[in-house]
Design an enzyme around this catalytic site. Sequence first.
Site, PDB file in Angstrom:
ATOM      1  N   SER A 129      -3.894 -19.526   6.670  1.00  0.00           N
ATOM      2  CA  SER A 129      -3.754 -20.897   6.172  1.00  0.00           C
ATOM      3  C   SER A 129      -4.912 -21.729   6.688  1.00  0.00           C
ATOM      4  O   SER A 129      -5.390 -21.519   7.814  1.00  0.00           O
ATOM      5  CB  SER A 129      -2.443 -21.517   6.649  1.00  0.00           C
ATOM      6  OG  SER A 129      -2.378 -22.890   6.310  1.00  0.00           O
ATOM      7  N   TYR A 142       3.237 -23.836  13.157  1.00  0.00           N
ATOM      8  CA  TYR A 142       2.651 -23.176  11.986  1.00  0.00           C
ATOM      9  C   TYR A 142       1.158 -22.976  12.184  1.00  0.00           C
ATOM     10  O   TYR A 142       0.621 -21.888  11.944  1.00  0.00           O
ATOM     11  CB  TYR A 142       2.917 -24.015  10.738  1.00  0.00           C
ATOM     12  CG  TYR A 142       2.460 -23.355   9.454  1.00  0.00           C
ATOM     13  CD1 TYR A 142       3.162 -22.282   8.926  1.00  0.00           C
ATOM     14  CD2 TYR A 142       1.331 -23.813   8.773  1.00  0.00           C
ATOM     15  CE1 TYR A 142       2.754 -21.674   7.748  1.00  0.00           C
ATOM     16  CE2 TYR A 142       0.910 -23.213   7.604  1.00  0.00           C
ATOM     17  CZ  TYR A 142       1.631 -22.141   7.093  1.00  0.00           C
ATOM     18  OH  TYR A 142       1.215 -21.519   5.926  1.00  0.00           O
TER      19      TYR A 142
END
Length: 267
Positions: A129, A142
């Site tokens: 990501s 995250y």
Amino acid sequence: MSKVIFITGASSGIGKSIGEFLHAKGYNVYGTSRNPERVMDSVFPLVALDVRDAQSIKQAVAKVIAEAGAIDVLVNNAGVGITGPLEEIPADEIKNNFGVNLFGPIEVMKAVLPQMRNQKSGLIINVTSIAGYMGLPYRSVYSASKGALELITEALRMEVKGFGITITSVAPGDFATNIAAGRYHAPLLKGSAYEVPYGNTLEMMNTHVDAGSNPLEMAEAVYAIMKTPNPNVHYKVGVFMQKFSIVLKKILPDKIYEKMLMNHYKL
């Protein structure tokens, strides 16, 4: 013989788009899902796999090798989102996120590497990501789990290069998928010190995902990587400013970059 593609987390979102795209190109695609029996519309076979369960991983990999005779490309796509003030995220949820986003992909790679060594060839694409390149407020866990997978990619790539195996990562920005609905949200606690800023940031994050890019862009990126003779270490896929934010982090002083992020999130 068409190449055998193994995609984790392929029942929806980015994984499904990649699988459908490669299936249409004539590849022999196998996807995974925790509950494949619930998926009625997959155009490629789905194998049961829970990335948090090492035995489940071994069984799924063995099943694909037994049926197809090889695994030429692994797309380590399974992942889950998580948001919240770090102080208020339960430890079990943090461990679960790392289990899905980091430890699971590691175990999947460990399961396919012996087969790729035997073949003297193989490509592993870890889906990370853009958030993994920076610590984002209320997405600390995250960012950390995806950032760790980026570094694992760099290290393992060097360890297996001599076996004819290539490892790379592709980092998406915001895409219009169901990740926002599926991720863990630390609850907005009345009277919490974080109630207002976290609530505003959470609303902004969900809006970004809802207005995100078409997952087909990720499928096209994976296909392009597969067709590249010598893939790069890292790839980024997303709108210009999301990719450019990584460049800015490299060139701006830390406090200036931090201020830029805080202004963006209105903190």
